[in-house]
Design a protein around this motif. Structure first.
Motif, mmCIF file in Angstrom:
data_model
loop_
_atom_site.group_PDB
_atom_site.id
_atom_site.type_symbol
_atom_site.label_atom_id
_atom_site.label_comp_id
_atom_site.label_asym_id
_atom_site.label_seq_id
_atom_site.Cartn_x
_atom_site.Cartn_y
_atom_site.Cartn_z
ATOM 1 N N VAL A 33 -0.292 14.012 -13.272
ATOM 2 C CA VAL A 33 0.761 13.493 -12.519
ATOM 3 C C VAL A 33 0.519 12.139 -12.161
ATOM 4 C CG1 VAL A 33 1.903 14.032 -10.161
ATOM 5 C CG2 VAL A 33 0.780 15.616 -11.384
ATOM 6 N N ALA A 34 1.971 11.490 -12.183
ATOM 7 C CA ALA A 34 2.019 10.021 -11.712
ATOM 8 C C ALA A 34 2.704 9.933 -10.606
ATOM 9 C CB ALA A 34 2.398 9.032 -13.142
ATOM 10 N N TYR A 35 2.480 9.197 -9.682
ATOM 11 C CA TYR A 35 3.392 8.748 -8.502
ATOM 12 C C TYR A 35 3.842 7.357 -8.691
ATOM 13 C CZ TYR A 35 4.640 7.695 -3.488
ATOM 14 O OH TYR A 35 5.095 6.993 -2.384
ATOM 15 N N LEU A 36 5.317 7.295 -8.368
ATOM 16 C CA LEU A 36 5.901 5.753 -8.490
ATOM 17 C C LEU A 36 6.643 5.455 -7.126
ATOM 18 C CD1 LEU A 36 6.785 3.097 -10.171
ATOM 19 C CD2 LEU A 36 8.445 4.576 -11.052
ATOM 20 N N LYS A 37 6.251 4.599 -6.732
ATOM 21 C CA LYS A 37 6.848 4.018 -5.295
ATOM 22 C C LYS A 37 7.565 2.734 -5.729
ATOM 23 C CE LYS A 37 7.845 3.968 -0.878
ATOM 24 N NZ LYS A 37 8.457 5.207 -0.134
ATOM 25 N N PRO A 38 8.885 2.690 -5.962
ATOM 26 C CA PRO A 38 9.705 1.317 -6.459
ATOM 27 C C PRO A 38 9.458 0.197 -5.301
ATOM 28 C CG PRO A 38 11.019 3.370 -6.706
ATOM 29 C CD PRO A 38 9.722 3.872 -6.044
ATOM 30 N N ALA A 39 9.675 0.535 -3.952
ATOM 31 C CA ALA A 39 9.451 -0.480 -3.141
ATOM 32 C C ALA A 39 8.970 -0.114 -1.952
ATOM 33 C CB ALA A 39 10.871 -1.005 -2.892
ATOM 34 N N GLN A 40 7.712 -0.561 -1.512
ATOM 35 C CA GLN A 40 7.198 -0.109 -0.265
ATOM 36 C C GLN A 40 7.333 -1.317 0.827
ATOM 37 O OE1 GLN A 40 4.330 2.589 0.334
ATOM 38 N NE2 GLN A 40 5.543 1.994 2.449
ATOM 39 N N THR A 41 7.966 -0.994 1.962
ATOM 40 C CA THR A 41 8.358 -1.910 2.881
ATOM 41 C C THR A 41 7.756 -1.626 4.054
ATOM 42 O OG1 THR A 41 10.146 -0.495 3.929
ATOM 43 C CG2 THR A 41 10.782 -2.001 1.948
ATOM 44 N N GLY A 42 7.484 -2.476 5.033
ATOM 45 C CA GLY A 42 7.063 -2.247 6.384
ATOM 46 C C GLY A 42 5.532 -2.370 6.834
ATOM 47 N N ILE A 43 4.628 -2.894 5.449
ATOM 48 C CA ILE A 43 3.466 -2.921 5.536
ATOM 49 C C ILE A 43 3.008 -4.118 4.951
ATOM 50 C CG2 ILE A 43 3.009 -0.445 5.817
ATOM 51 C CD1 ILE A 43 2.244 -0.561 2.963
ATOM 52 N N GLY A 44 1.671 -4.736 5.469
ATOM 53 C CA GLY A 44 1.174 -5.997 4.708
ATOM 54 C C GLY A 44 0.622 -5.842 3.401
ATOM 55 N N PRO A 45 -0.029 -6.837 2.790
ATOM 56 C CA PRO A 45 -0.711 -6.648 1.631
ATOM 57 C C PRO A 45 -1.602 -5.943 1.281
ATOM 58 C CG PRO A 45 -0.760 -9.117 2.492
ATOM 59 C CD PRO A 45 0.098 -8.308 3.296
ATOM 60 N N ASP A 46 -2.627 -6.004 2.288
ATOM 61 C CA ASP A 46 -3.897 -5.304 2.318
ATOM 62 C C ASP A 46 -3.711 -3.882 2.801
ATOM 63 O OD1 ASP A 46 -5.103 -7.385 0.770
ATOM 64 O OD2 ASP A 46 -5.153 -8.596 2.685
ATOM 65 N N GLU A 47 -2.694 -3.434 3.326
ATOM 66 C CA GLU A 47 -2.656 -2.054 4.037
ATOM 67 C C GLU A 47 -2.379 -1.062 3.071
ATOM 68 O OE1 GLU A 47 -0.381 -2.291 8.312
ATOM 69 O OE2 GLU A 47 0.379 -3.883 7.159
ATOM 70 N N PRO A 48 -2.779 0.304 3.410
ATOM 71 C CA PRO A 48 -2.679 1.298 2.512
ATOM 72 C C PRO A 48 -0.920 1.670 2.471
ATOM 73 C CG PRO A 48 -3.674 1.991 4.466
ATOM 74 C CD PRO A 48 -3.865 0.571 4.437
ATOM 75 N N GLY A 49 -0.402 2.104 1.324
ATOM 76 C CA GLY A 49 0.844 2.213 1.177
ATOM 77 C C GLY A 49 1.100 3.756 1.080
ATOM 78 N N VAL A 107 6.268 12.933 -13.340
ATOM 79 C CA VAL A 107 6.318 11.646 -12.663
ATOM 80 C C VAL A 107 7.168 11.918 -11.515
ATOM 81 C CG1 VAL A 107 7.062 9.223 -12.647
ATOM 82 C CG2 VAL A 107 6.022 10.363 -14.675
ATOM 83 N N LEU A 108 6.646 11.619 -10.173
ATOM 84 C CA LEU A 108 7.278 11.612 -9.058
ATOM 85 C C LEU A 108 7.683 10.562 -8.569
ATOM 86 C CD1 LEU A 108 4.643 14.453 -7.574
ATOM 87 C CD2 LEU A 108 7.127 14.743 -8.687
ATOM 88 N N VAL A 109 8.912 10.132 -8.436
ATOM 89 C CA VAL A 109 9.568 8.908 -7.732
ATOM 90 C C VAL A 109 9.911 8.724 -6.536
ATOM 91 C CG1 VAL A 109 11.098 6.788 -8.405
ATOM 92 C CG2 VAL A 109 10.033 8.292 -10.342
ATOM 93 N N GLU A 110 9.143 8.188 -5.457
ATOM 94 C CA GLU A 110 9.773 8.417 -4.170
ATOM 95 C C GLU A 110 10.277 7.277 -3.690
ATOM 96 O OE1 GLU A 110 7.984 8.631 0.442
ATOM 97 O OE2 GLU A 110 6.541 8.707 -1.161
ATOM 98 N N GLY A 111 11.559 7.533 -3.260
ATOM 99 C CA GLY A 111 12.443 6.321 -2.777
ATOM 100 C C GLY A 111 12.073 5.959 -1.184
ATOM 101 N N ALA A 112 12.718 5.098 -0.819
ATOM 102 C CA ALA A 112 12.878 4.403 0.491
ATOM 103 C C ALA A 112 13.806 4.816 1.410
ATOM 104 C CB ALA A 112 12.624 2.951 0.358
ATOM 105 N N GLY A 113 13.603 5.554 2.371
ATOM 106 C CA GLY A 113 14.703 6.028 3.408
ATOM 107 C C GLY A 113 15.562 6.968 2.652
ATOM 108 N N GLY A 114 16.854 7.010 2.832
ATOM 109 C CA GLY A 114 17.971 7.841 2.098
ATOM 110 C C GLY A 114 18.261 7.468 0.840
ATOM 111 N N LEU A 115 19.194 8.137 0.040
ATOM 112 C CA LEU A 115 19.661 7.969 -1.257
ATOM 113 C C LEU A 115 20.066 6.824 -1.427
ATOM 114 C CD1 LEU A 115 20.106 9.520 -3.885
ATOM 115 C CD2 LEU A 115 22.331 10.125 -3.111
#
Length: 241
Positions: A33-49, A107-115
């Motif tokens: 399994v692969a997990y893809l997060k196209p855009a992570q928002t609301g956290i700093g560069p060293d924080e876990p996403g 492959v699981l692609v998780e979006g940000a917020g709604g569609l």
């Protein structure tokens, strides 16, 4: 389905935990399994996403990829503009997912917020990336009051774009659901014209990885790898309305 896009009817409704449950269920039976997060928002560069959270919950080896990260808790396009950073468009998302699909079973692609949250200045959304790959979209919804409207709107948006909706999963089923939540179990399939494929219990993210992996199949319907029975679950809770 090799690539599955996971979106929601809004934000903070359990998309990441649902995605982790699908990953855990798939890994347990031997799929890569692969997990893809196209855009992570609301956290700093060293924080876990979110990719880190999925890996933590699963507790197994998991390929996690994040294409972009922006500090402000906003839609990716807006967050990128405020940070002066490049956006991530649908072609980039689709390409990354396709590369992962070439070497992983799922492959699981998780979006940000709604569609329809915007990823770039052209107004591109997660739906555009799913369209490029012809991939199904799973929708995570809350349980309670207001869920039917947002779920129906999301289903309509998928149909308008000729996208396949895999179904809906309740992202956080409460320990003591109120009457609207119990009623929504019966009404969600009719409102969305799509099946209900699971209900993840509130607090699932607090479980240990071992407990999470063991419980995850019981939260998801067979269509997404689990053992959950929508009819039985609905009958239990709607009998007390």
């Amino acid at each position: 389905m090799t690539v599955l896009f996971v979106t929601g009817t809004g934000t903070e409704i359990g998309k990441t935990v649902v995605t982790a449950a699908i990953a855990a269920t798939s890994l347990t039976v031997g799929f890569s399994v692969a997990y893809l997060k196209p855009a992570q928002t609301g956290i700093g560069p060293d924080e876990p996403g979110d990719a880190d959270e999925v890996s933590r919950l699963v507790g197994f080896e998991l390929t996690g990829v994040e294409l972009a990260r922006y500090p402000d808790p906003l839609a990716p396009a807006t967050a990128a503009r405020r940070a002066g950073l490049p956006t991530v468009g649908p072609a980039e998302i689709a390409e990354a997912a396709a590369k992962l699909a070439a070497v992983h079973d799922i492959v699981l692609v998780e979006g940000a917020g709604g569609l329809l949250v915007r990823f770039d200045e052209e107004g591109s959304t997660l739906a555009d990336a799913a369209k490029m790959l012809g991939s199904p979209v799973l929708v995570v919804t809350p349980a309670g009051l207001g869920a039917l409207n947002t779920a129906a709107l999301t289903a309509d948006a998928l149909r308008a774009r000729a996208l396949s909706c895999a179904g809906f999963v309740i992202g956080s089923w409460p320990d003591n659901p109120d009457m609207p939540a119990r009623s929504n179990l019966a009404d969600l399939p009719a409102y969305t014209r799509n099946p209900l494929l699971g209900a993840v219990p509130a607090g699932a993210s607090a479980l240990t990885p071992d407990a999470f992996r063991q419980a995850a199949p019981g939260w998801l319907a067979p269509r997404i790898g689990g053992l959950w029975d929508a009819d039985a679950f609905t009958a239990i809770w709607t009998s007390v309305i």
